[in-house]
Design an enzyme around this catalytic site. Structure first.
Site, short mmCIF file in Angstrom:
data_model
loop_
_atom_site.label_atom_id
_atom_site.label_comp_id
_atom_site.label_asym_id
_atom_site.label_seq_id
_atom_site.Cartn_x
_atom_site.Cartn_y
_atom_site.Cartn_z
N THR A 1 0.84 -1.21 0.00
CA THR A 1 0.00 0.00 0.00
C THR A 1 0.87 1.25 0.00
O THR A 1 2.09 1.18 0.15
CB THR A 1 -0.92 0.03 1.24
N CYS A 2 0.22 2.41 -0.13
CA CYS A 2 0.97 3.67 -0.22
C CYS A 2 1.25 4.26 1.16
O CYS A 2 1.61 5.44 1.27
CB CYS A 2 0.19 4.66 -1.07
N ASP A 3 1.06 3.49 2.20
CA ASP A 3 1.08 4.01 3.56
C ASP A 3 2.42 3.69 4.24
O ASP A 3 2.90 2.56 4.18
CB ASP A 3 -0.07 3.30 4.31
N ASP A 4 3.01 4.71 4.87
CA ASP A 4 4.28 4.50 5.60
C ASP A 4 4.17 3.46 6.72
O ASP A 4 5.15 2.86 7.12
CB ASP A 4 4.73 5.82 6.24
N ASN B 1 -6.45 -0.29 -0.44
CA ASN B 1 -5.62 0.08 -1.59
C ASN B 1 -5.73 -0.93 -2.74
O ASN B 1 -4.90 -0.92 -3.65
CB ASN B 1 -4.14 0.21 -1.18
#
Ligand SMILES: *Cc1c(COP(=O)(O)O)cnc(C)c1O
Length: 353
Positions: free
Chosen positions: A278-281, A318
């Site tokens: 996903t694009c999440d840190d 996502n």
């Protein structure tokens, strides 16, 4: 009982049923429906201490659930109302016990504390056909002492309330094997529990129950992931914190890993961290996870011991979270059941689609 929330896979439920597990600890009405649809003859026990009245009524009247846990007078009243004052119930009062020996605490949310249990036990005794006491010492306990201490809490509660107790349910918490977490043999847990049970002031016909989730399911599944990119010692892979690696991301849990490449890499292992898809840190698994130093994008590797709280945690965030399931006749990457010791058995996969 098998605690379904650890892994609700119908295939696993059938494996457990075929190996003699007839009772299932369910925490929601959806889990009750799933078990009854998969194993119509199974017995479900509804062991979540806070339930909706609709869920209790459906469980009792539609699915023949007779066993419920509770930790408040409010919940007791709810159970009585939702079952129309049924007289065939087994009601288990949940005590709050310490999670100090567990890697994952379950010590804060549920359970009556010392000083509050007397009233609840007496009131529950008046309603129940069979009265039980249950607790949960936390997940992945690393010492049998966890159960000794909880049984002492049970003893104090029974003595204080002076009630006849028909069931002692020691809950889950039985450990599995993970890198850096090698528990004592399960037999030591069982001996400790049996000894404590024998010395409790309960009726001579009282039953001893347990509700393991993790220890019955951890070895059941691995996840095979692909490396999409390498950045130094970080691998971007196609599963992560919103998928089966929730615990690896959020509480730093470690799992065994094994590169799947033919011919085998002869590079030495080095420590990697993983980024999920996903694009999440937050989608980051620190590990460290040892893999051959020449691991590159396009490589596949196996992450083992994900049968408990792994696939059960997968979301579609996502747009990820789908995958193929295959049945493999293969030993788990680690085990608390093979030999007397925890064996590190890494055999080749035999995969059946
Ligand atoms: C989660 C849970 C279990 C299973 O716990 P494990 O640590 O996986 O064995 C058993 N009983 C209850 C009430 C639970 O909430």
């Amino acid at each position: 009982m098998y605690a379904v929330k650890a892994n609700p896979s119908p295939d696993l439920l059938k494996v457990l049923w075929d190996n003699g597990i007839t009772h299932y600890d369910t925490a929601s009405i959806a889990e009750v429906r799933l078990v009854k649809a998969t194993l119509p003859e199974a017995t479900c026990c509804f062991m979540h201490p806070v339930k909706s009245e609709e869920a209790i009524a459906e469980a009792y009247f539609v699915h023949d659930v007779k066993t419920f846990s509770l930790d408040s007078m409010e919940e007791l009243a709810k159970i009585v109302r939702a079952t129309d004052g049924a007289t065939d119930l087994t009601l288990c009062a949940r005590l709050r016990v310490s999670s100090e020996y567990a890697k994952l605490s379950l010590g804060s949310k549920f359970g009556v504390g010392p000083g509050e249990s007397k009233e609840l036990l007496i009131a529950t005794r008046q309603v129940a056909d069979a009265l039980g006491i249950c607790f949960h010492v936390g997940s992945q306990t690393m010492s049998p002492d966890a159960y000794t201490n909880a049984m002492e809490r049970a003893r104090a509660a029974i003595v204080e309330a002076a009630v006849t107790v028909d069931v002692i349910d020691v809950g889950g918490g039985f450990p599995s094997a993970y890198p850096g977490m090698t528990p004592p043999p399960l037999e030591r847990f069982f001996e400790t529990i049996h000894r404590a049970f024998e010395s409790l002031p309960i009726s001579y016909s009282a039953e001893l129950w347990a509700e393991p989730g993790r220890s019955l399911s951890a070895e059941y599944a691995s996840v095979v992931v692909r490396v999409e990119r390498r950045r130094g010692t970080e691998l971007y892979i196609n599963d992560g914190a919103y998928g089966t690696l929730f615990d690896a991301a959020h509480i730093g849990w470690k799992y065994p890993v094994q590169l799947l490449r033919e011919p085998d890499s002869d590079a030495r292992d080095m420590d990697f961290a993983f980024w999920g898809p996903t694009c999440d840190d937050l989608d980051y698994m620190q590990g460290p996870f040892p893999l051959p130093a020449d691991t590159v994008a396009g490589d596949y590797f196996e992450i083992g011991m994900l049968g408990a709280y792994g696939s059960a945690m997968r979301t579609a965030f996502n747009g990820f979270g789908t995958g193929d399931t295959v049945v493999a006749s293969d030993e788990p990457m680690l085990s608390v059941y093979l030999d007397d010791e925890i064996a590190d058995v890494r055999t080749n996969n035999v995969v059946k689609l």
